[in-house]
Design a protein around this motif. Structure first.
Motif, short mmCIF file in Angstrom:
data_model
loop_
_atom_site.label_atom_id
_atom_site.label_comp_id
_atom_site.label_asym_id
_atom_site.label_seq_id
_atom_site.Cartn_x
_atom_site.Cartn_y
_atom_site.Cartn_z
N GLY A 1 0.80 -0.99 3.39
CA GLY A 1 0.67 -1.02 4.84
C GLY A 1 0.08 -2.35 5.27
N ASN A 2 -0.45 -2.39 6.49
CA ASN A 2 -0.98 -3.65 7.00
C ASN A 2 -2.46 -3.85 6.72
N SER A 3 -3.00 -3.11 5.75
CA SER A 3 -4.39 -3.30 5.32
C SER A 3 -4.42 -3.30 3.79
N ALA A 4 -5.60 -3.52 3.24
CA ALA A 4 -5.74 -3.59 1.78
C ALA A 4 -5.89 -2.21 1.16
N ASP A 5 -5.51 -1.17 1.88
CA ASP A 5 -5.55 0.19 1.34
C ASP A 5 -4.32 0.45 0.49
N GLY A 6 -4.49 1.22 -0.53
CA GLY A 6 -3.36 1.60 -1.38
C GLY A 6 -3.16 0.64 -2.53
N THR A 7 -2.20 0.97 -3.38
CA THR A 7 -1.91 0.17 -4.56
C THR A 7 -0.80 -0.83 -4.22
N PRO A 8 -1.07 -2.13 -4.40
CA PRO A 8 -0.06 -3.13 -4.06
C PRO A 8 0.99 -3.30 -5.14
N ILE A 9 2.12 -3.84 -4.73
CA ILE A 9 3.12 -4.35 -5.67
C ILE A 9 2.62 -5.74 -6.03
N LYS A 10 2.60 -6.09 -7.33
CA LYS A 10 2.05 -7.38 -7.75
C LYS A 10 3.12 -8.23 -8.42
N PHE A 11 3.05 -9.53 -8.13
CA PHE A 11 3.95 -10.50 -8.74
C PHE A 11 3.09 -11.64 -9.28
N LYS A 12 3.38 -12.09 -10.50
CA LYS A 12 2.57 -13.15 -11.10
C LYS A 12 3.39 -14.38 -11.48
N ARG A 13 4.56 -14.20 -11.98
CA ARG A 13 5.35 -15.34 -12.48
C ARG A 13 6.16 -15.99 -11.38
N TYR A 14 6.31 -17.31 -11.51
CA TYR A 14 7.17 -18.02 -10.56
C TYR A 14 8.58 -17.46 -10.67
N GLY A 15 9.24 -17.38 -9.56
CA GLY A 15 10.61 -16.89 -9.57
C GLY A 15 10.94 -16.15 -8.29
N THR A 16 12.11 -15.53 -8.29
CA THR A 16 12.63 -14.82 -7.13
C THR A 16 12.61 -13.32 -7.41
N TYR A 17 12.17 -12.58 -6.43
CA TYR A 17 12.08 -11.12 -6.56
C TYR A 17 12.74 -10.47 -5.34
N ASN A 18 13.69 -9.58 -5.59
CA ASN A 18 14.30 -8.83 -4.51
C ASN A 18 13.41 -7.66 -4.15
N LEU A 19 13.29 -7.40 -2.85
CA LEU A 19 12.48 -6.28 -2.36
C LEU A 19 13.40 -5.14 -1.95
N ARG A 20 12.95 -3.94 -2.12
CA ARG A 20 13.72 -2.76 -1.73
C ARG A 20 12.82 -1.81 -0.93
N ASN A 21 13.37 -1.28 0.13
CA ASN A 21 12.70 -0.24 0.94
C ASN A 21 11.32 -0.65 1.45
N GLN A 22 11.16 -1.89 1.82
CA GLN A 22 9.91 -2.36 2.41
C GLN A 22 10.14 -2.52 3.91
N ARG A 23 9.63 -1.62 4.69
CA ARG A 23 9.84 -1.60 6.14
C ARG A 23 8.51 -1.71 6.86
N GLY A 24 8.53 -2.33 8.01
CA GLY A 24 7.34 -2.44 8.84
C GLY A 24 6.40 -3.53 8.37
N THR A 25 5.21 -3.52 8.95
CA THR A 25 4.23 -4.56 8.68
C THR A 25 3.40 -4.23 7.45
N HIS A 26 3.30 -5.20 6.56
CA HIS A 26 2.53 -5.07 5.32
C HIS A 26 1.54 -6.22 5.23
N LEU A 27 0.48 -6.01 4.47
CA LEU A 27 -0.44 -7.08 4.14
C LEU A 27 0.10 -7.74 2.87
N VAL A 28 0.36 -9.04 2.96
CA VAL A 28 0.85 -9.82 1.82
C VAL A 28 -0.22 -10.85 1.51
#
Length: 126
Positions: free
Chosen positions: A55-82
């Motif tokens: 969601g748009n706050s730091a609540d919940g478990t995030p999806i994490k990315f560490k390595r350089y590169g391109t990642y396709n997102l699926r089913n991510q709708r609305g405002t999120h905290l990145v």
């Protein structure tokens, strides 16, 4: 009321405008993408990672990315905290198409509120 010199008012207004210019430029740059920069968000995203919270706050478990590169997102709708907590000046790009196509500008280290509805991929880069 104290007499105010109009020349000093103009100088003060010009200084205020000059001080606000970088902020307005950053806001303009981010408004052309779906990201609005947030400076005072504390989120538990480990050093070296990009974290996308559910969601748009730091609540919940995030999806994490560490390595350089391109990642396709699926089913991510609305405002999120990145959160870009990469080190060494690494950046994040938000892309409207899959496979890192149609990307916006580089987003440096920081926390962003992002409408992910039009975003289909992200790119982590040096």
């Amino acid at each position: 009321m104290k007499n105010v010199n109009p020349t000093n008012l103009m100088k003060a207004g010009a200084l205020a405008a000059m001080a606000a210019a970088p902020l307005m430029a950053a806001t303009t740059a981010f408004s052309s993408t779906p990201a609005d920069h947030v400076t005072a968000v504390k989120a538990p995203c480990e050093a070296g990672y990009v974290c996308i919270y559910p969601g748009n706050s730091a609540d919940g478990t995030p999806i994490k990315f560490k390595r350089y590169g391109t990642y396709n997102l699926r089913n991510q709708r609305g405002t999120h905290l990145v959160v870009n907590n990469q080190t060494g000046g690494a950046a994040l790009r938000l892309c409207r198409a899959y496979n890192g196509q149609q990307c916006g500008p580089r987003l440096g280290r920081g926390a962003y509120h992002v409408n992910l509805t039009p975003i289909n991929s992200i790119v982590l880069e040096r």
